[in-house]
Scaffold this motif. Structure first.
Motif, mmCIF file in Angstrom:
data_model
loop_
_atom_site.group_PDB
_atom_site.id
_atom_site.type_symbol
_atom_site.label_atom_id
_atom_site.label_comp_id
_atom_site.label_asym_id
_atom_site.label_seq_id
_atom_site.Cartn_x
_atom_site.Cartn_y
_atom_site.Cartn_z
ATOM 1 N N GLY A 71 0.829 -1.202 0.000
ATOM 2 C CA GLY A 71 0.000 0.000 0.000
ATOM 3 C C GLY A 71 0.863 1.251 0.000
ATOM 4 N N PRO A 72 0.217 2.396 -0.109
ATOM 5 C CA PRO A 72 0.966 3.663 -0.126
ATOM 6 C C PRO A 72 1.427 4.060 1.271
ATOM 7 C CG PRO A 72 -1.374 4.102 -0.250
ATOM 8 C CD PRO A 72 -1.221 2.602 -0.294
ATOM 9 N N LEU A 73 2.384 4.991 1.305
ATOM 10 C CA LEU A 73 2.838 5.538 2.575
ATOM 11 C C LEU A 73 1.623 6.094 3.312
ATOM 12 C CD1 LEU A 73 5.304 6.152 4.325
ATOM 13 C CD2 LEU A 73 5.458 8.367 3.193
ATOM 14 N N GLY A 74 1.544 5.839 4.601
ATOM 15 C CA GLY A 74 0.385 6.236 5.397
ATOM 16 C C GLY A 74 -0.500 5.049 5.736
ATOM 17 N N THR A 75 -0.392 3.973 4.939
ATOM 18 C CA THR A 75 -1.093 2.738 5.246
ATOM 19 C C THR A 75 -0.426 2.103 6.464
ATOM 20 O OG1 THR A 75 -1.558 2.409 2.885
ATOM 21 C CG2 THR A 75 -1.789 0.478 4.306
ATOM 22 N N SER A 76 -1.208 1.476 7.309
ATOM 23 C CA SER A 76 -0.672 0.840 8.506
ATOM 24 C C SER A 76 0.492 -0.090 8.155
ATOM 25 C CB SER A 76 -1.776 0.048 9.198
ATOM 26 O OG SER A 76 -1.272 -0.617 10.328
ATOM 27 N N SER A 77 1.583 0.045 8.882
ATOM 28 C CA SER A 77 2.784 -0.787 8.768
ATOM 29 C C SER A 77 3.565 -0.593 7.474
ATOM 30 C CB SER A 77 2.444 -2.273 8.942
ATOM 31 O OG SER A 77 1.896 -2.495 10.225
ATOM 32 N N VAL A 78 3.274 0.426 6.700
ATOM 33 C CA VAL A 78 4.030 0.714 5.479
ATOM 34 C C VAL A 78 5.094 1.748 5.809
ATOM 35 C CG1 VAL A 78 3.911 1.730 3.163
ATOM 36 C CG2 VAL A 78 2.173 0.092 3.906
ATOM 37 N N ALA A 79 6.355 1.407 5.519
ATOM 38 C CA ALA A 79 7.465 2.313 5.824
ATOM 39 C C ALA A 79 7.755 3.278 4.679
ATOM 40 C CB ALA A 79 8.723 1.511 6.143
ATOM 41 N N TRP A 80 7.621 2.798 3.422
ATOM 42 C CA TRP A 80 7.984 3.630 2.273
ATOM 43 C C TRP A 80 6.840 3.785 1.277
ATOM 44 C CZ3 TRP A 80 11.376 -0.676 3.287
ATOM 45 C CH2 TRP A 80 12.393 -0.344 4.176
ATOM 46 N N GLY A 81 6.246 2.691 0.868
ATOM 47 C CA GLY A 81 5.124 2.755 -0.055
ATOM 48 C C GLY A 81 5.483 2.932 -1.515
ATOM 49 N N ASN A 82 6.698 3.382 -1.793
ATOM 50 C CA ASN A 82 7.176 3.475 -3.185
ATOM 51 C C ASN A 82 8.699 3.585 -3.160
ATOM 52 O OD1 ASN A 82 8.023 6.322 -3.066
ATOM 53 N ND2 ASN A 82 5.833 6.769 -3.012
ATOM 54 N N PHE A 83 9.283 3.380 -4.325
ATOM 55 C CA PHE A 83 10.744 3.348 -4.386
ATOM 56 C C PHE A 83 11.355 4.726 -4.153
ATOM 57 C CE2 PHE A 83 14.966 2.471 -6.143
ATOM 58 C CZ PHE A 83 15.233 1.285 -5.476
ATOM 59 N N HIS A 84 10.679 5.767 -4.580
ATOM 60 C CA HIS A 84 11.182 7.124 -4.358
ATOM 61 C C HIS A 84 11.398 7.393 -2.863
ATOM 62 C CE1 HIS A 84 11.752 11.429 -4.868
ATOM 63 N NE2 HIS A 84 10.847 11.611 -3.923
#
Length: 155
Positions: free
Chosen positions: A36-49
């Protein structure tokens, strides 16, 4: 080794290598947005950038032009090591290298962010688990290494 102890050892080894490998693959999945995207629970990055930006944070001594390459090298290494650990192929080497990679990550985190983050994220537990796995004399029968060894004995 008594049969009951051998089974416990094999089961513990199996769980350790699956946990370590899945941890690496989960981190790679995070940096490609699979969780999921950044801001989703337990997501540290959400994308390579975002992962590249984090890589820059942990490597302030590195020239800015090198940071994307470092991010890709780390991603490639974690992907390969994760697959090797999960499958049990070249297990000793994969476990040793995963410990070295994670130690470098943990030391960098400590130098830049302080000791709290690597302790909270269990980075040094990964190091210890990886090296414990590398130091074991025998592994569980559920590895590709064991399958290959059995086939060589029967050839």
């Amino acid at each position: 080794m008594p049969r009951g102890h051998r089974m416990q050892f094999e089961f513990a080894s199996l769980l350790l290598r699956l946990s370590l490998g899945a941890g690496f693959l989960s981190a790679v999945a995070d940096r490609f947005g699979i969780w999921g995207p950044l801001g989703t629970s337990s997501v540290a990055w959400g994308n390579f950038h975002n992962f590249v930006a984090y890589t820059a944070t942990l490597n302030p001594w590195s020239p800015a032009a090198m940071v994307p390459a470092l991010a890709w090298i780390a991603t490639f290494a974690e992907t390969v090591l994760g697959v090797l650990l999960v499958t049990g192929l070249m297990l000793r080497a994969a476990a040793l290298l995963s410990g070295l990679l994670t130690l470098a990550f943990g030391l960098s985190m400590t130098a830049v962010l302080g000791i709290h983050d690597p302790l909270n994220y269990g980075v040094f537990v990964y190091v210890a688990g990886s090296w414990l796995l590398a130091a074991c004399a025998a592994y569980d029968r559920w590895t590709l290494d064991a399958v290959i060894a059995r086939r060589k004995r029967h050839v």
